[in-house]
Design a protein around this motif. Structure first.
Motif, PDB file in Angstrom:
ATOM      1  N   MET A  92       4.527  -1.621  11.029  1.00 19.82           N
ATOM      2  CA  MET A  92       4.254  -2.839  10.266  1.00 19.82           C
ATOM      3  C   MET A  92       5.197  -3.970  10.667  1.00 19.82           C
ATOM      4  SD  MET A  92       1.631  -2.568   8.347  1.00 19.82           S
ATOM      5  CE  MET A  92       1.920  -4.170   7.636  1.00 19.82           C
TER       6      MET A  92
ATOM      7  N   GLN B 119       6.320   2.064   8.558  1.00 16.27           N
ATOM      8  CA  GLN B 119       7.056   0.823   8.305  1.00 16.27           C
ATOM      9  C   GLN B 119       7.500   0.162   9.607  1.00 16.27           C
ATOM     10  OE1 GLN B 119      10.019   2.419   5.570  1.00 16.27           O
ATOM     11  NE2 GLN B 119       8.925   1.580   3.809  1.00 16.27           N
TER      12      GLN B 119
ATOM     13  N   THR C 252      -2.590   1.538   8.242  1.00 15.84           N
ATOM     14  CA  THR C 252      -2.656   2.759   7.435  1.00 15.84           C
ATOM     15  C   THR C 252      -3.698   3.718   7.983  1.00 15.84           C
ATOM     16  OG1 THR C 252      -2.023   1.514   5.450  1.00 15.84           O
ATOM     17  CG2 THR C 252      -3.034   3.654   5.114  1.00 15.84           C
TER      18      THR C 252
ATOM     19  N   ARG D 179       2.642  -3.573  -2.237  1.00 13.06           N
ATOM     20  CA  ARG D 179       2.954  -4.427  -1.089  1.00 13.06           C
ATOM     21  C   ARG D 179       1.844  -4.443  -0.043  1.00 13.06           C
ATOM     22  NH1 ARG D 179       8.481  -4.114   2.628  1.00 13.06           N
ATOM     23  NH2 ARG D 179       7.902  -5.782   4.087  1.00 13.06           N
ATOM     24  N   TYR D 180       1.272  -3.275   0.218  1.00 16.22           N
ATOM     25  CA  TYR D 180       0.295  -3.172   1.301  1.00 16.22           C
ATOM     26  C   TYR D 180      -1.139  -2.987   0.811  1.00 16.22           C
ATOM     27  CZ  TYR D 180       4.526  -2.454   4.055  1.00 16.22           C
ATOM     28  OH  TYR D 180       5.759  -2.600   4.634  1.00 16.22           O
TER      29      TYR D 180
ATOM     30  N   GLU E 236      -3.615  -5.954  10.077  1.00 13.34           N
ATOM     31  CA  GLU E 236      -3.619  -5.818   8.629  1.00 13.34           C
ATOM     32  C   GLU E 236      -3.063  -4.457   8.211  1.00 13.34           C
ATOM     33  OE1 GLU E 236      -4.525  -8.009   6.207  1.00 13.34           O
ATOM     34  OE2 GLU E 236      -4.625  -9.492   7.824  1.00 13.34           O
ATOM     35  N   PRO E 237      -2.395  -4.383   7.046  1.00 15.62           N
ATOM     36  CA  PRO E 237      -1.865  -3.096   6.562  1.00 15.62           C
ATOM     37  C   PRO E 237      -2.937  -2.013   6.460  1.00 15.62           C
ATOM     38  CG  PRO E 237      -0.971  -4.902   5.273  1.00 15.62           C
ATOM     39  CD  PRO E 237      -2.000  -5.503   6.177  1.00 15.62           C
ATOM     40  N   LYS E 238      -4.156  -2.411   6.084  1.00 11.50           N
ATOM     41  CA  LYS E 238      -5.236  -1.428   5.961  1.00 11.50           C
ATOM     42  C   LYS E 238      -5.532  -0.782   7.308  1.00 11.50           C
ATOM     43  CE  LYS E 238      -9.987  -0.942   4.253  1.00 11.50           C
ATOM     44  NZ  LYS E 238     -11.145  -1.641   3.658  1.00 11.50           N
TER      45      LYS E 238
END
Length: 556
Positions: free
Chosen positions: A412, A409, A423, A387-388, A418-420
């Motif tokens: 998010m 989560q 993270t 997903r990410y 962006e997920p990156k």
């Protein structure tokens, strides 16, 4: 019915504890005993400083270590395995003891359905074969916190067997890559816990608390497929996550809900396996790794100095960081296993074998439990990666830290970043601050909403990455300010006046002709110095990418 009892057992004899270092592999029998035949003196070699260097000297043989684990997990149930007594941590001593728990004559066991379902769920999650027929046995030994003189367990035919557990370990010179490995699960069995001995050194006596006596346990016996403390610690953490995801055990090691016995031996590859020792009652993942690594190195040192390894039970002293003897096993303990006469065979069914007109509350359907299994940690990790687009090792880190996945989560859900980027900030910045101050994720002064607001500013290029770190530091103070308020008060926003930024770039170029000459001579790194000078002149409020574009235009 609870029977308040506080019994004196006589002069208490405390068991010493112990620490570790590292190496490799072993074949091991099922659970070992808990009574003593006498204590051996610790070898003088074991008391010498350990040689931690693993580089082999000329003529020295390589050693391989073999580690097997027996893991006891307390089942999440309102009542005990064979009685209706309540299960509650830290209740007053002997306040949760039924007549059966106290082993009064004439009392009979009544099997707890919830405990059986928990065992089946755990077996399915660990890819075990679920035995439709399993048996209960009596394991006899005398100890003051075991009123009946025996423990009801499943020695001959356990409820589940022949499974496997996959786990990930970091490999490579920089330990930046994740490798997946597998440990075999020999069996899972239901059994009773014993009471608790409370040692009073001041009065030289031991008191017995039977609140824990009869609490349902899952004993997960792993084959000796491990080779060091790190692998063992990773396996136990993975099992802990699985049990918590299933809800079959809270697996809180601080409350004794997950306890580990480690069987350890060393040998030269290609030669017979060495004599094993057992390190008992490890109730911390960190201490588990240290204890195993220490015991491996202790055995290697002992053998290299001409000594021998005793088949003994040891414990881990977390203060001294070493393992110390508890008792030897040379006189093999005879537990006199026998069938439990008061419990019939435990019979389970699947959909195909379910009796006609069977009442759901009277039978346990394996297939029904399989269909109701929740998402397991391995599946969660795969979902995060897909997903990410994160790296597998990042998914491991998110799950291994309690509460960190939920925090990620929640961020998010509220950010456009962006997920990156999310993270990186959660794993590198937030987690770094938490560990530096020894805080749990639940104790973080920065909420997911606050971090999401900060990342939105960074994503929209309203602030630079260095300014974002300044904002994070201010948020960490927990003063209730938002990222937008902090940026406004500290004037950390990026310069929006392009003409003013062009003038700064122009003056910087004119003031540093030597750097300009280096750039024109073909030194591509020289422009970085100009970028740094412009950022400094702009009080770190300028976008580096925009500065570079303007400088390249001026120097073209």
């Amino acid at each position: 019915m609870a029977v308040p009892m506080l019994r004196w057992v006589g002069p208490g004899r405390r068991c010493a504890l112990a620490w570790v270092d590292r190496s490799s592999r072993h074949r091991r029998e099922a659970p070992t005993g808990s009574t003593s035949n006498g204590t051996r003196e610790q070898s003088s070699v074991a008391q010498q400083p350990l040689r931690t260097a693993q580089k082999l000297r000329k003529g020295e043989h390589k050693w391989a270590a073999v580690v097997g684990l027996e893991i006891h997990a307390q089942i999440s149930s309102n009542s005990k395995l064979f009685s209706g007594s309540e299960v509650c941590f830290a209740a007053p001593p002997n306040s949760l003891v039924s007549f059966f728990d106290a082993s009064l004559p004439g009392t009979l066991p009544v099997l707890n359905r919830r405990c059986v379902e928990a065992a089946v769920m755990t077996g399915l999650a660990l890819n075990c074969h679920i035995n439709k027929k399993s048996l209960f046995d009596r394991k006899h030994y005398f100890y003051a916190d075991l009123p009946a003189g025996y423990q009801i367990t499943q020695q001959r035919l356990p409820i589940a067997a022949n499974g496997n557990l996959m786990f990930g370990v970091f490999v490579g010179s920089k330990r930046s890559h994740m490798a997946t490995r597998t440990v075999r699960v020999k069996q899972i069995q239901l059994e009773q816990d014993s009471g608790k001995s409370l040692h009073d050194d001041l009065r030289s006596q031991t008191l017995i608390d039977l609140n824990r006596a009869g609490v349902g346990l899952l004993e997960v016996v792993l084959e000796p497929d491990l080779s060091c403390g790190e692998e063992a610690a990773t396996v136990v953490r993975e099992l802990q996550l699985i049990l918590q995801a299933l809800g079959t055990s809270q697996a809180n090691m601080a409350e004794g809900q997950l306890r580990v016995d480690a069987n350890i031996s060393v040998h030269h590859p290609g030669e017979p396996l060495g004599i094993r020792t057992e390190v008992k009652n490890l109730n911390s993942i960190r201490f588990l790794a240290r204890a195993i690594d220490y015991e491996i190195q202790r055995q290697i040192n002992e053998l290299e100095n001409g000594g021998e390894i005793l088949n003994e039970t040891r414990s881990f002293d977390c203060k001294l960081g070493c393992t110390v003897p508890m008792r030897d096993k040379e006189g093999k303990q005879d537990y006199r296993f026998m069938p439990e006469p008061n419990l019939p065979p435990l019979v389970l069914y699947d959909t195909a074998s379910l009796p006609a007109r069977a009442q759901p509350q009277q039978v346990i359907n394996i297939d029904q439990i399989r269909e109701a299994l929740p998402e397991l940690p391995s599946v969660t990790r795969e979902r995060l990666v897909q997903r990410y687009g994160m790296l597998p090792e990042h998914s491991f880190m998110l799950l291994n830290e309690v509460g960190l996945l939920q925090f990620f989560q929640n961020v998010m859900k509220e950010t456009r970043a962006e997920p990156k980027t999310v993270t990186s900030w959660v794993l590198n910045v937030l987690l770094g601050y938490l560990k530096h101050q020894n805080l749990a994720v639940s104790e973080s002064p920065i909420t997911p909403s606050a971090l999401a607001g900060l990342l939105d500013l960074l994503d929209s290029k309203a602030i630079s990455s260095s300014a974002a770190k300044q904002v994070f530091e201010e948020l960490w103070k927990g003063e209730g300010k938002t990222a937008v308020q902090i940026v406004s008060e500290k004037q950390l926003g990026l310069m929006q006046d392009r003409e003013a930024l062009e003038q700064l770039c122009q003056s910087t170029v004119e003031g540093h002709p030597r750097v300009v000459m280096d750039i024109k001579k073909g030194n591509p790194r020289a422009i970085n110095k100009l970028i740094g000078l412009v950022r400094k002149a702009a009080l770190n409020r300028a976008d580096p990418a925009m500065i570079k574009a303007l400088l390249e235009k001026l120097l073209a």
